[in-house]
Design a protein around this motif. Sequence first.
Motif, mmCIF file in Angstrom:
data_model
loop_
_atom_site.group_PDB
_atom_site.id
_atom_site.type_symbol
_atom_site.label_atom_id
_atom_site.label_comp_id
_atom_site.label_asym_id
_atom_site.label_seq_id
_atom_site.Cartn_x
_atom_site.Cartn_y
_atom_site.Cartn_z
ATOM 1 N N LEU A 122 0.854 -1.175 0.000
ATOM 2 C CA LEU A 122 0.000 0.000 0.000
ATOM 3 C C LEU A 122 0.896 1.233 0.000
ATOM 4 C CD1 LEU A 122 -2.929 1.074 0.269
ATOM 5 C CD2 LEU A 122 -2.596 1.036 2.737
ATOM 6 N N ARG A 123 0.601 2.150 -0.881
ATOM 7 C CA ARG A 123 1.387 3.391 -1.000
ATOM 8 C C ARG A 123 2.883 3.084 -1.133
ATOM 9 N NH1 ARG A 123 -2.600 4.671 2.887
ATOM 10 N NH2 ARG A 123 -4.134 6.116 2.040
ATOM 11 N N ILE A 124 3.190 2.227 -2.067
ATOM 12 C CA ILE A 124 4.581 1.818 -2.298
ATOM 13 C C ILE A 124 5.321 2.959 -2.995
ATOM 14 C CG2 ILE A 124 6.065 0.163 -3.509
ATOM 15 C CD1 ILE A 124 3.642 -1.801 -3.277
ATOM 16 N N PRO A 125 6.433 3.413 -2.447
ATOM 17 C CA PRO A 125 7.201 4.477 -3.099
ATOM 18 C C PRO A 125 7.708 4.010 -4.465
ATOM 19 C CG PRO A 125 8.033 4.056 -0.874
ATOM 20 C CD PRO A 125 7.039 2.991 -1.190
ATOM 21 N N THR A 126 7.793 4.927 -5.394
ATOM 22 C CA THR A 126 8.235 4.607 -6.752
ATOM 23 C C THR A 126 9.544 3.834 -6.756
ATOM 24 O OG1 THR A 126 7.139 6.604 -7.571
ATOM 25 C CG2 THR A 126 8.808 5.611 -8.993
ATOM 26 N N GLU A 127 10.487 4.229 -5.931
ATOM 27 C CA GLU A 127 11.794 3.564 -5.921
ATOM 28 C C GLU A 127 11.744 2.136 -5.376
ATOM 29 O OE1 GLU A 127 11.440 6.113 -2.224
ATOM 30 O OE2 GLU A 127 11.116 6.440 -4.355
ATOM 31 N N LYS A 128 10.636 1.739 -4.746
ATOM 32 C CA LYS A 128 10.476 0.385 -4.212
ATOM 33 C C LYS A 128 9.515 -0.469 -5.046
ATOM 34 C CE LYS A 128 12.664 0.940 -0.195
ATOM 35 N NZ LYS A 128 13.704 0.104 0.312
ATOM 36 N N ALA A 129 8.932 0.095 -6.099
ATOM 37 C CA ALA A 129 7.909 -0.607 -6.883
ATOM 38 C C ALA A 129 8.412 -1.920 -7.465
ATOM 39 C CB ALA A 129 7.388 0.296 -7.997
ATOM 40 N N ASN A 130 9.635 -1.970 -7.947
ATOM 41 C CA ASN A 130 10.162 -3.208 -8.533
ATOM 42 C C ASN A 130 10.295 -4.339 -7.522
ATOM 43 O OD1 ASN A 130 10.290 -2.268 -11.157
ATOM 44 N ND2 ASN A 130 12.390 -1.522 -10.935
ATOM 45 N N ASP A 131 10.317 -4.011 -6.240
ATOM 46 C CA ASP A 131 10.439 -5.039 -5.208
ATOM 47 C C ASP A 131 9.213 -5.950 -5.130
ATOM 48 O OD1 ASP A 131 12.865 -3.869 -4.649
ATOM 49 O OD2 ASP A 131 12.177 -2.870 -2.816
#
Length: 111
Positions: free
Chosen positions: A86-95
């Motif tokens: 939920l509300r994943i930061p853009t820099e963590k999306a690939n995770d």
Amino acid sequence: AFTPTPSRFPVNRIYCVGRNYREHALEMGGDPDREPPFFFTKPPNAIVDTANHENKPGTCIVPYPPMTSSLHHEGELVVAIQSGGLRIPTEKANDVIFGFAIGCDLTRRDL
């Protein structure tokens, strides 16, 4: 239907985006300047598994569905999500992404 195995990604939910590009919105009779994209789901059994169809990998015949004379196909980018968030930061999306694939969406446009 798609049957997950230990070596294949299990499909539990299918989330889709409609009217996600201008030309398609116009083709469907919409106004992309006034109508935003919308989200909808499809059931997991909507997937046609071509990997092991009758022991002929990569082959499959999808019968033309009844009650339509306007079956359309579209190439789709498929993103397989491996974990929630939920509300994943853009820099963590690939995770949270398991991988990518291509799909062919079939839609009855006259129903």
